[in-house]
Design an enzyme around this catalytic site. Structure first.
Site, PDB file in Angstrom:
ATOM      1  N   TRP A  86       5.901   6.063  -0.747  1.00 15.69           N
ATOM      2  CA  TRP A  86       5.309   6.042  -2.083  1.00 15.69           C
ATOM      3  C   TRP A  86       4.668   7.395  -2.340  1.00 15.69           C
ATOM      4  O   TRP A  86       3.909   7.899  -1.512  1.00 15.69           O
ATOM      5  CB  TRP A  86       4.253   4.940  -2.246  1.00 15.69           C
ATOM      6  CG  TRP A  86       3.543   5.130  -3.557  1.00 15.69           C
ATOM      7  CD1 TRP A  86       4.068   4.917  -4.797  1.00 15.69           C
ATOM      8  CD2 TRP A  86       2.238   5.672  -3.758  1.00 15.69           C
ATOM      9  NE1 TRP A  86       3.156   5.283  -5.761  1.00 15.69           N
ATOM     10  CE2 TRP A  86       2.028   5.756  -5.157  1.00 15.69           C
ATOM     11  CE3 TRP A  86       1.222   6.101  -2.906  1.00 15.69           C
ATOM     12  CZ2 TRP A  86       0.847   6.242  -5.713  1.00 15.69           C
ATOM     13  CZ3 TRP A  86       0.042   6.595  -3.454  1.00 15.69           C
ATOM     14  CH2 TRP A  86      -0.141   6.648  -4.853  1.00 15.69           C
TER      15      TRP A  86
ATOM     16  N   GLU B 248       9.204   2.958  -2.968  1.00 18.96           N
ATOM     17  CA  GLU B 248       8.350   2.149  -3.863  1.00 18.96           C
ATOM     18  C   GLU B 248       8.199   2.803  -5.234  1.00 18.96           C
ATOM     19  O   GLU B 248       7.753   3.944  -5.350  1.00 18.96           O
ATOM     20  CB  GLU B 248       6.963   1.970  -3.223  1.00 18.96           C
ATOM     21  CG  GLU B 248       6.000   1.159  -4.081  1.00 18.96           C
ATOM     22  CD  GLU B 248       4.630   0.979  -3.419  1.00 18.96           C
ATOM     23  OE1 GLU B 248       4.364   1.613  -2.373  1.00 18.96           O
ATOM     24  OE2 GLU B 248       3.814   0.205  -3.960  1.00 18.96           O
TER      25      GLU B 248
ATOM     26  N   LYS C 186       6.784   2.926  -9.339  1.00 17.39           N
ATOM     27  CA  LYS C 186       5.516   2.688 -10.026  1.00 17.39           C
ATOM     28  C   LYS C 186       5.644   3.081 -11.490  1.00 17.39           C
ATOM     29  O   LYS C 186       6.418   3.970 -11.828  1.00 17.39           O
ATOM     30  CB  LYS C 186       4.422   3.524  -9.336  1.00 17.39           C
ATOM     31  CG  LYS C 186       3.033   3.248  -9.822  1.00 17.39           C
ATOM     32  CD  LYS C 186       1.984   3.754  -8.849  1.00 17.39           C
ATOM     33  CE  LYS C 186       0.605   3.467  -9.419  1.00 17.39           C
ATOM     34  NZ  LYS C 186      -0.459   3.686  -8.451  1.00 17.39           N
TER      35      LYS C 186
ATOM     36  N   ASP D 291       6.136  -3.575  -5.811  1.00 10.19           N
ATOM     37  CA  ASP D 291       4.695  -3.835  -5.758  1.00 10.19           C
ATOM     38  C   ASP D 291       4.338  -4.634  -7.012  1.00 10.19           C
ATOM     39  O   ASP D 291       4.674  -4.225  -8.133  1.00 10.19           O
ATOM     40  CB  ASP D 291       3.942  -2.497  -5.714  1.00 10.19           C
ATOM     41  CG  ASP D 291       2.432  -2.666  -5.605  1.00 10.19           C
ATOM     42  OD1 ASP D 291       1.856  -3.424  -6.411  1.00 10.19           O
ATOM     43  OD2 ASP D 291       1.824  -2.026  -4.726  1.00 10.19           O
TER      44      ASP D 291
ATOM     45  N   HIS E 259       2.881  -2.806 -10.126  1.00  7.12           N
ATOM     46  CA  HIS E 259       3.478  -1.545 -10.573  1.00  7.12           C
ATOM     47  C   HIS E 259       4.361  -1.636 -11.798  1.00  7.12           C
ATOM     48  O   HIS E 259       5.217  -0.786 -12.021  1.00  7.12           O
ATOM     49  CB  HIS E 259       4.258  -0.913  -9.412  1.00  7.12           C
ATOM     50  CG  HIS E 259       3.357  -0.292  -8.403  1.00  7.12           C
ATOM     51  ND1 HIS E 259       3.779   0.582  -7.442  1.00  7.12           N
ATOM     52  CD2 HIS E 259       2.019  -0.409  -8.219  1.00  7.12           C
ATOM     53  CE1 HIS E 259       2.770   0.963  -6.703  1.00  7.12           C
ATOM     54  NE2 HIS E 259       1.681   0.375  -7.149  1.00  7.12           N
TER      55      HIS E 259
ATOM     56  N   HIS F 154       5.089  -5.484  -1.841  1.00  2.00           N
ATOM     57  CA  HIS F 154       3.658  -5.221  -1.783  1.00  2.00           C
ATOM     58  C   HIS F 154       3.028  -6.311  -2.623  1.00  2.00           C
ATOM     59  O   HIS F 154       2.968  -6.207  -3.856  1.00  2.00           O
ATOM     60  CB  HIS F 154       3.318  -3.833  -2.329  1.00  2.00           C
ATOM     61  CG  HIS F 154       3.415  -2.770  -1.283  1.00  2.00           C
ATOM     62  ND1 HIS F 154       3.008  -1.476  -1.484  1.00  2.00           N
ATOM     63  CD2 HIS F 154       3.841  -2.829   0.000  1.00  2.00           C
ATOM     64  CE1 HIS F 154       3.204  -0.785  -0.369  1.00  2.00           C
ATOM     65  NE2 HIS F 154       3.714  -1.583   0.542  1.00  2.00           N
TER      66      HIS F 154
ATOM     67  N   ASP G 189      -3.133  -1.454 -12.532  1.00  2.00           N
ATOM     68  CA  ASP G 189      -2.750  -1.605 -11.120  1.00  2.00           C
ATOM     69  C   ASP G 189      -4.012  -1.590 -10.259  1.00  2.00           C
ATOM     70  O   ASP G 189      -4.239  -0.686  -9.477  1.00  2.00           O
ATOM     71  CB  ASP G 189      -1.799  -0.451 -10.750  1.00  2.00           C
ATOM     72  CG  ASP G 189      -1.361  -0.496  -9.304  1.00  2.00           C
ATOM     73  OD1 ASP G 189      -1.265  -1.600  -8.759  1.00  2.00           O
ATOM     74  OD2 ASP G 189      -1.131   0.580  -8.728  1.00  2.00           O
TER      75      ASP G 189
ATOM     76  N   ASP H 206      -5.140  -3.577  -7.908  1.00  2.00           N
ATOM     77  CA  ASP H 206      -5.073  -4.025  -6.518  1.00  2.00           C
ATOM     78  C   ASP H 206      -6.164  -5.028  -6.165  1.00  2.00           C
ATOM     79  O   ASP H 206      -6.856  -4.885  -5.158  1.00  2.00           O
ATOM     80  CB  ASP H 206      -5.086  -2.831  -5.565  1.00  2.00           C
ATOM     81  CG  ASP H 206      -3.841  -1.969  -5.711  1.00  2.00           C
ATOM     82  OD1 ASP H 206      -2.788  -2.378  -5.224  1.00  2.00           O
ATOM     83  OD2 ASP H 206      -3.934  -0.897  -6.344  1.00  2.00           O
TER      84      ASP H 206
ATOM     85  N   ASP I 148      -0.847  -5.347  -0.406  1.00  2.00           N
ATOM     86  CA  ASP I 148      -1.389  -4.079  -0.892  1.00  2.00           C
ATOM     87  C   ASP I 148      -2.505  -4.346  -1.897  1.00  2.00           C
ATOM     88  O   ASP I 148      -2.259  -4.467  -3.092  1.00  2.00           O
ATOM     89  CB  ASP I 148      -0.261  -3.242  -1.528  1.00  2.00           C
ATOM     90  CG  ASP I 148      -0.745  -1.845  -1.897  1.00  2.00           C
ATOM     91  OD1 ASP I 148      -1.897  -1.511  -1.566  1.00  2.00           O
ATOM     92  OD2 ASP I 148       0.030  -1.090  -2.519  1.00  2.00           O
TER      93      ASP I 148
HETATM   94  C1  RNT Z   1       0.065   2.923  -4.851  1.00  2.00           C
HETATM   95  C2  RNT Z   1       1.009   2.133  -4.025  1.00  2.00           C
HETATM   96  C3  RNT Z   1       0.916   2.346  -2.562  1.00  2.00           C
HETATM   97  C4  RNT Z   1      -0.520   2.409  -2.064  1.00  2.00           C
HETATM   98  C5  RNT Z   1      -0.648   2.422  -0.558  1.00  2.00           C
HETATM   99  C6  RNT Z   1      -1.969   2.899  -0.116  1.00  2.00           C
HETATM  100  O1  RNT Z   1       0.057   2.565  -6.146  1.00  2.00           O
HETATM  101  O2  RNT Z   1       0.895   0.782  -4.333  1.00  2.00           O
HETATM  102  O3  RNT Z   1       1.651   1.384  -1.906  1.00  2.00           O
HETATM  103  O4  RNT Z   1      -1.295   1.394  -2.563  1.00  2.00           O
HETATM  104  O5  RNT Z   1       0.400   3.078  -0.003  1.00  2.00           O
HETATM  105 ZN    ZN Z   2       2.022  -0.594  -3.135  1.00  2.00          ZN
END
Ligand code: RNT
Ligand code: ZN
Length: 425
Positions: free
Chosen positions: A191, A232, A234, A265, A268, A292, A300, A302, A332
């Site tokens: 990523w 990954e 985004k 993810d 994302h 993720h 985003d 998290d 994640d």
């Molecule tokens: C960032 C991504 C990535 C990170 C980690 C720390 O938007 O989701 O995966 O969160 O690698």
């Molecule tokens: Zn991620």
């Protein structure tokens, strides 16, 4: 009280639950067996707000952010490992740890990321072996002076690009070593944060550079029994609101044409977009999927994973499509506003609960109804199963796996907070 629960209530409730599910043609024993074989890759970065252990005093960059200042965050590798061990003791099943390169064990040496080797991660591998944990890996394309422009593999400066290509090459070798030494497969996820805050004049060139950089970085063939590459995508980040080079379309094309794993993810995409529906489409064209599992709230952000509709939908897709073998489930999220150990435990237990819920679906009956065009029964069944005694099956699983049942784990986290976390100032 606890004894009565464990010896009488839980087994009795489970017997009743087993019968209730059997009435829908579902065998709870089979579901529990399948659940026990699927590891979740716990992200190491929940424990210290994505700070890392390189001890450079750098702050988190790359358009991601852990908000909150709950006391007790881990400050050293030893503290982080102790916290992870605590988490694992409260989560049922055998799992994995997903490590970022910025958690290198440098032991005071001045090695930079482009020359990292297994030496900087050997103590993690040894620790993982001792704790019977598999490892997965990630190069770190943030929190570094050469990432301060918000550009890494797409940087117009070829020297900076080269540094980050070398970092990727080094990390693939480390990941391979992790897999080899631990007798399994390490999934390495790429990523990068690269993007622009405001409207770009040229969307094409960074993507062309990214393709070239990735190809250079992936040149070496590594045994897929021990190492797999994932990419990954985004949509946006903090400071890259207008453009992200590694978008969904970019990486879907890249993963498909290079036959890499694709990483979805949950945070994302557009805030109302869910990833469950993407799984069967993506897996039609790439060899495997990395997830993720996360929760975006308005952005985003998290947030800690919940036992919610989007997460259940993800797990349902994996089970319904028979995709569990081709999917690696990683977490994640990073919440610094509550006890970090609890955040890990809540999120991991919820991901597992969602998977168990999916494994308990009356798939035969649902498919029969659907194939017969009986969408009335399909909808009715989907709603009925929501109130089956799922909790009794989950409690039974925790009890069999010798981890706290129900909310009993909270007291353990509180005790750990008092005896261990409180002394971290
Ligand atoms: C960032 C991504 C990535 C990170 C980690 C720390 O938007 O989701 O995966 O969160 O690698
Ligand atoms: Zn991620």
């Amino acid at each position: 009280m606890r004894d009565i629960l464990l010896k009488t209530h839980i087994p009795n409730s489970y017997t009743l639950a087993k019968e209730a599910y059997a009435a829908y043609g579902v065998n709870t024993e089979v579901a529990l067996q399948r659940l026990a074989t699927k590891p979740i890759s716990l992200h190491c970065w929940q424990g210290d707000d994505v700070t890392g252990t390189e001890n450079t005093g750098r702050s988190l960059s790359g358009g991601i952010q852990a908000t909150g200042s709950y006391p007790g965050k881990s400050r050293t590798i030893d503290e982080l490992r102790a916290d992870i061990e605590k988490v694992l003791s409260l989560v049922p099943g055998q799992h994995r740890l997903n490590l970022h390169a910025c958690y290198a064990d440098l032991g005071g040496s001045k090695v930079d990321r482009n020359t990292y080797s297994v030496t900087e991660f050997q103590s993690w591998i040894d620790w993982a072996k001792k704790n019977k944990l598999g490892l997965d890996f990630n190069p770190s394309y943030f929190s570094h002076p050469l990432a301060s422009d918000g550009l890494t593999l797409t940087h117009p400066d070829s020297g900076i690009r080269q540094f980050w290509i070398e970092h990727g090459i080094a990390c693939r070798r480390i990941s391979y070593e992790m897999g080899r030494q631990l007798g399994g497969t390490s999934v390495m996820n790429m990523w990068i944060p690269d993007g622009f805050k405001d409207l770009p004049a040229d969307r094409k060139s960074p993507r062309l550079r990214l393709e070239k950089s990735l190809d250079a970085l992936f040149t070496e063939t590594l045994d897929s029994r021990h190492h797999l590459d994932a990419v990954e995508s985004k949509l946006f980040g903090i400071g890259s609101e207008s453009y992200v080079a590694g978008s969904h379309e970019f990486y879907l094309g890249y993963a498909t044409s290079r036959q890499k794993l694709y990483c979805l993810d949950a945070g994302h995409f557009h805030p109302t977009e869910q990833i469950a529906d993407k799984i069967s489409s993506v897996l039609q064209f790439v060899p495997g999927l990395l997830l993720h599992v996360s929760r975006g709230v308005r952005w985003d952000s998290d947030h800690v994973v919940l036992f919610d509709d989007p997460t259940r939908a993800i797990m349902e897709e994996l089970v319904r499509g028979d995709f569990l073998d081709r999917t690696f489930i990683g977490l994640d999220f990073f919440d610094a506003s509550i006890n970090r150990i609890a955040a890990w435990v809540i999120g991991t237990r919820n991901a597992l609960k969602c998977l168990l819920f999916a494994l308990l679906e009356p798939s035969e009956q649902l498919r029969t109804a659907e194939n017969a065009g009986d969408f009335t029964t399909r909808l009715a069944l989907l709603e009925e199963v929501k109130t089956l005694p799922f909790g009794a099956v989950w409690d039974e699983y925790c009890s069999r796996q010798n981890v706290p049942v129900g909310s009993a784990w909270i007291a353990e986290v509180k005790a750990y907070e008092k005896t261990v976390l409180a002394s971290r100032k």
